[in-house]
Structure formats: C-alpha cells, structure tokens
Motif scaffolding. Structure first.
Motif, PDB file in Angstrom:
ATOM      1  N   UNK B  70      41.652  49.392  37.553  1.00 58.95           N
ATOM      2  CA  UNK B  70      42.246  49.397  36.222  1.00 58.95           C
ATOM      3  C   UNK B  70      42.045  48.043  35.544  1.00 58.95           C
ATOM      4  N   UNK B  71      42.248  46.970  36.301  1.00 57.54           N
ATOM      5  CA  UNK B  71      42.068  45.615  35.755  1.00 57.54           C
ATOM      6  C   UNK B  71      40.636  45.425  35.251  1.00 57.54           C
ATOM      7  N   UNK B  72      39.687  45.937  36.040  1.00 59.35           N
ATOM      8  CA  UNK B  72      38.285  45.777  35.645  1.00 59.35           C
ATOM      9  C   UNK B  72      37.958  46.641  34.445  1.00 59.35           C
ATOM     10  N   UNK B  73      38.459  47.875  34.459  1.00 57.34           N
ATOM     11  CA  UNK B  73      38.168  48.829  33.394  1.00 57.34           C
ATOM     12  C   UNK B  73      38.708  48.342  32.048  1.00 57.34           C
ATOM     13  N   UNK B  74      39.940  47.828  32.043  1.00 57.96           N
ATOM     14  CA  UNK B  74      40.537  47.425  30.768  1.00 57.96           C
ATOM     15  C   UNK B  74      40.156  45.989  30.368  1.00 57.96           C
ATOM     16  N   UNK B  75      39.371  45.310  31.210  1.00 57.61           N
ATOM     17  CA  UNK B  75      38.854  43.983  30.852  1.00 57.61           C
ATOM     18  C   UNK B  75      39.794  42.840  31.166  1.00 57.61           C
ATOM     19  N   UNK B  76      40.970  43.135  31.728  1.00 61.54           N
ATOM     20  CA  UNK B  76      41.923  42.053  31.993  1.00 61.54           C
ATOM     21  C   UNK B  76      41.481  41.171  33.164  1.00 61.54           C
ATOM     22  N   UNK B  77      40.724  41.753  34.080  1.00 64.39           N
ATOM     23  CA  UNK B  77      40.211  40.953  35.207  1.00 64.39           C
ATOM     24  C   UNK B  77      39.271  39.873  34.674  1.00 64.39           C
ATOM     25  N   UNK B  78      38.424  40.253  33.706  1.00 63.28           N
ATOM     26  CA  UNK B  78      37.515  39.287  33.091  1.00 63.28           C
ATOM     27  C   UNK B  78      38.315  38.204  32.362  1.00 63.28           C
ATOM     28  N   UNK B  79      39.365  38.642  31.668  1.00 63.35           N
ATOM     29  CA  UNK B  79      40.205  37.671  30.948  1.00 63.35           C
ATOM     30  C   UNK B  79      40.890  36.712  31.931  1.00 63.35           C
ATOM     31  N   UNK B  80      41.308  37.240  33.073  1.00 60.80           N
ATOM     32  CA  UNK B  80      41.949  36.381  34.081  1.00 60.80           C
ATOM     33  C   UNK B  80      40.951  35.354  34.622  1.00 60.80           C
ATOM     34  N   UNK B  81      39.706  35.809  34.800  1.00 61.40           N
ATOM     35  CA  UNK B  81      38.682  34.897  35.328  1.00 61.40           C
ATOM     36  C   UNK B  81      38.350  33.789  34.326  1.00 61.40           C
ATOM     37  N   UNK B  82      38.740  33.984  33.053  1.00 64.40           N
ATOM     38  CA  UNK B  82      38.491  32.949  32.054  1.00 64.40           C
ATOM     39  C   UNK B  82      39.656  31.975  31.918  1.00 64.40           C
ATOM     40  N   UNK B  83      40.654  32.135  32.774  1.00 57.92           N
ATOM     41  CA  UNK B  83      41.768  31.190  32.730  1.00 57.92           C
ATOM     42  C   UNK B  83      41.453  30.038  33.684  1.00 57.92           C
ATOM     43  N   UNK B  84      42.090  28.889  33.472  1.00 60.11           N
ATOM     44  CA  UNK B  84      41.770  27.739  34.340  1.00 60.11           C
ATOM     45  C   UNK B  84      42.314  27.854  35.761  1.00 60.11           C
TER      46      UNK B  84
END
Lengths: 284, 234
Positions: B70-84
């Motif tokens: 779900x995290x990958x599908x909704x793009x939140x995993x990518x957003x998390x990977x862009x955090x410091x």
C-alpha cells in the motif's frame, strides 16, 4: 548568483537503454527552471536522480551544495518534492499528513500552520485526504513539500489534471516562492505554463538535452521559421503552424489564403512551436 | 533522531488506528481460535501453539506485506525515502510497530484460550521473535513485489505454504524427507519454539539458531532489494 543545482554529464541506463544521456545544466539560486519533454524523454528520471531516489549510472550532480550520491542525507534536508501523484496517507487528515512531514524533517509546528495558510487549506485541514478532490490533494502535496522550508523545490508535473483555477493558484504560490529566493525545478507538458513561469527551460528529447535557454530566446530563435495561421473551414475553426522549410508549406498556405476566411496569420513563434520542432516524432 | 522518530511513529499509529483491515486481522486469529476450541461449550481440544503461528502469519506476514504494498502503491514510501531520516530507521520503525501489533494479536489468542494462565518468559520471547520474523518476511514481500497484485498473490501463497507446513510437519514421521524439509520452514521452527515456550522452557539450540538464521537471511534479502531498487531505479 551561485548555482543551487549543478548537473554534469548525467547518465542513467536501464539495461541497454539510456533514459538520460549526458545531460548537463545549472540552476541558479532563486531561479525557476523548467524541464520539458515528451513522455519517456527522461524528465522524471532526471528528477529522481537529483532527489537521490535513483543512483546515476555516471556523471555528477549536486543540489544545494550537496552531492546527490555521497551527500544524499544532507541534501534531503534542503529539498522538497511534489510528485504528479499525491504521495499522501489517505486515511490521515490534511493536517496529520503535514505533521508527519514536519516530524520527518524535524521542523517546528508553526511551519504546518504557515503551509496550510499559504495553500488555502484551512477549510479542509481536518478532512481525510481520501475524501479530497485531486486539486485539493495536490495543494496538500505542495503544502507537504513546503513544511520543511526547502531551499530547492522539485515539482514533477504538479498541475497535471488540475482545473484552471487550481493550476492558477499553484502558479501564484510558485511565483511567491521565487520572490522568496526558493530555487525550483519544474517538469511539465504545458508549454503555456512553462513560458509564463520559467526563467529558463531545458528541453529533453530521447534522454538528451536538446535546448537550454530562456523561453523568450528560444521563441526568438524560432521566429520566422513558421507561419501560424487560423482559418474557418467547413464551419469549424482550424489552426496550423506551418514550417517554412517544409516542401508542402507554400501550397498549403496558398490554398488556405485563396479558399478560406483567414482569421489570423503571423510569424510569431511560441514555446510550443519550439517544443514540437525539437521533439517531433516522439510520443507526446 | 529519537524525538523525530517518536513524532513520526505517533502519526503512523494514527493511520493504523484508522485502518479497519488492521483491526480485523488482529482480532481474527483470536476469534477463530476461540470459536474452534470452545465450540459446543466445551474446550475438549488442548490449546495449540499452532494458533499463535496462525496469528503471526495472518497479522505479521499478511498485514505487513499489505502495508508495504500500500505504501508503495500510494507513493508514500517514495515520499518517506525523500525525508532526511535514513531509510533503515524508517523501515525498522514501521516493522517494529507491526511486530507489536502482531504480538498483540498473539496475546489476544492466548487470552481467548488460556484465560488468566501465566505467560512465561520463553513464550513471550518466542511470540515476539516469531512476530518479528513474520513481519520481516512480509516486509520483504512488500518491498520486492513488482505490483500490489503480484505482492498480494505472493504473500497469500507464502502464508499458505508456511501455515500448511506448520499444520503438516508435526504429524509426519521424523525419518521422512518431507519432515526434514518442512522442519526448516520458519513457521515450523516457530511452532516448535512456541510449544517449548508453552511448556515454560526454551527450545533446542538448533531451533533457536535456525530461527536466528532465517531472520538474518530475510533482513539481508531486504537490504539487497532496497539497494538494488536504488541502484537500478526500479
């Protein structure tokens, strides 16, 4: 002005295919830079490399003075990213999503209030993201990217699918951010948007950077090479941008001028003309 | 960093609290085991560690793989990977939360069937370790799955294989090849460890080592996949 984004010979291969091929450009501090190109031209891959999501095959890039490979963690403190698809937790409210982003960046709570105010999200702050329209979700995404007060903001097709009012509001936000000195890299398919907003644009075609200049200079170089003509034919308005170096151009122009009611004819180019000429043959 | 992670975890807990599927998956093993063991008003069958393994697989494996897909599908995993925050911390924090949720599911199973019977230290440790291992397998599937559809198919198949292995293995003759083979499944190892825990003792050293080895293998595979995704950009 110092460069906030420096890209030198950037290359990314997926197997044998070079998605981004030897791309170099700089973006100065406070500049709004547009990266244009058809689908598959390498825009998103370039943004993914510059934001540290994907490692370049070769070449070098730095953002806010940090190398995107070796200084990735430091760089991520200085950037904000807005994707085309809202990367938000649908069950959380707008405010909770922003607080999550704030927590991840260790930013103060007041930043959330500022972002909500700036994007006009006040009436929706308690609403679950899944109940919002695409426009409001996109605003939330922009607010999310601004919560950390980034020095550099990457926007990957942020107005795609937005209605004109929502797109206009986003443009206003981007203009005000530019006045505050935020450096921005915007990818878009919308040539009008790029011409109105961007200080400079780079056009990517099949992974290569084929043009890099201000929209005005690119259009000026194009001027006189095409004739834009609008006319009535069979009860409908027709429009064409005819390249003068095309063998069939004189015949078409003659036919239209002699047989139809011509409404407008000029040799003023647009960014769209430049884009079409440089990326002809690629999927739009 | 600890303060940052606490603040992040608080928002994730809010998200989990609003996830109705999570509640169903946490309560389902306890409800099923209670219904099966107490149907007809008598508890004739002895409580089995198999229900705890079921809770580990149902909640730990299925929930965590679904969560990451779900995290990958909704793009939140990518957003998390862009955090410091380093990706390892984010992964660990989410996996830890899901392990605790799985442990809660196991505890409900235990309470539903054993009532106020004392919870021994070995049982608590094996329940926690089993929850962590099942969650880690779920994370691996969630991160490795090419799409949500493929990922949920893989997690269902893995869950069935592991559960059926745990159901079948104890009934097989110990000298058969199938018994030897199934004996290496993490669910069978966990079942054996939980059985020992229910008796108030620790499992054999070989079982403990094999469980630890599984954990290392799954963690290494997850690390490898994350690195490959970064390098290859897929």
């Amino acid at each position: 002005m110092p460069a906030m984004i420096e890209v030198e010979g950037l290359l990314k291969r997926f197997g044998q295919t070079a998605a981004v091929n030897d791309v170099s450009f700089d973006v100065a501090e406070g500049e709004l830079f547009g990266l244009l190109g058809p689908n598959g031209a390498g825009k998103t891959t370039t943004v993914r490399m510059l934001t540290g999501l994907v490692r370049p095959t070769s070449g070098r890039a730095s953002v806010a003075g940090c190398d995107v490979v070796h200084g990735r963690q430091a760089m991520l403190r200085e950037i904000g990213v807005v994707f085309e698809l809202p990367a938000l937790y649908p069950r959380l409210s707008v405010e909770e999503n922003l607080h999550l982003a704030r927590a991840l960046h260790g930013a103060p709570r007041t930043n959330v209030e500022d972002a909500i105010g700036r994007l006009g999200l006040e009436p929706y702050r308690q609403r679950q993201v899944r109940s919002l329209s695409k426009g409001w979700r996109q605003r939330t995404m922009v607010a999310r990217a601004l919560v950390s007060r980034p020095k550099v903001l990457f926007l990957d097709e942020p107005t795609s699918g937005l209605d004109p009012n929502a797109a206009r509001l986003l443009h206003d936000v981007l203009r005000s951010l530019r006045q505050e000195g935020v450096t921005m890299l915007l990818t878009t398919h919308d040539m009008v948007e790029a011409a109105q907003l961007c200080d400079r644009v780079g056009i990517l075609s099949q992974g290569k950077l084929v043009a890099l200049d201000t929209p005005a200079h690119l259009i000026a170089a194009q001027q006189g090479r095409r004739v834009r003509i609008r006319w009535w034919e069979g009860g409908s308005l027709r429009e064409a941008a005819v390249p003068l170096d095309d063998a069939g151009a004189p015949e078409l122009l003659l036919r239209v001028l002699s047989q139809h009611q011509v409404l407008q004819i000029d040799t003023t180019g647009t960014l769209d003309d430049v884009y079409r000429r440089l990326t002809s043959g690629e999927e739009a | 960093m600890a303060r940052t992670m606490l603040a992040v975890v608080r928002e994730w807990l809010r998200d989990m609290g609003k996830n109705s599927m999570l509640w169903v998956m946490v309560l389902l093993p306890a409800g099923l085991s209670w219904a099966v063991l107490h149907a007809g008003g008598s508890a004739e069958q002895p409580f089995s560690a198999l229900w705890l393994v079921f809770a580990q697989l149902m909640t730990g494996l299925m929930l965590s793989s679904g969560h990451w897909l779900e995290e990958r599908e909704q793009g939140t995993w990518q957003a998390l990977r862009l955090s410091p925050v380093p990706v390892g911390w984010l992964l660990f924090a989410q996996a830890f939360l899901l392990s605790l949720v799985t442990l809660a599911s196991e505890l409900l199973v235990f309470l539903a069937d054993r009532g106020s019977a004392p919870l021994t230290l070995p049982l608590a440790l094996y329940a926690l370790f089993g929850a962590a291992l099942a969650t880690a397998i779920g994370v691996l599937i969630g991160i490795g799955g090419r799409s949500a559809r493929t990922g949920s198919m893989i997690s269902t198949v893995v869950m069935l294989v592991l559960f059926l292995g745990a159901v079948t293995a104890p009934g097989l003759k110990s000298y058969t090849a199938l018994h030897a083979l199934l004996g290496w499944l993490p669910s069978v190892l966990s079942l054996s460890a939980l059985d020992a825990g229910l008796a108030g003792s620790f499992a054999a050293t070989q079982t403990n080592l094999a469980l630890g080895l599984w954990f290392l293998v799954v963690m290494s595979a997850t690390g490898f996949l994350l690195r490959r995704q970064y390098v290859e950009g897929r």
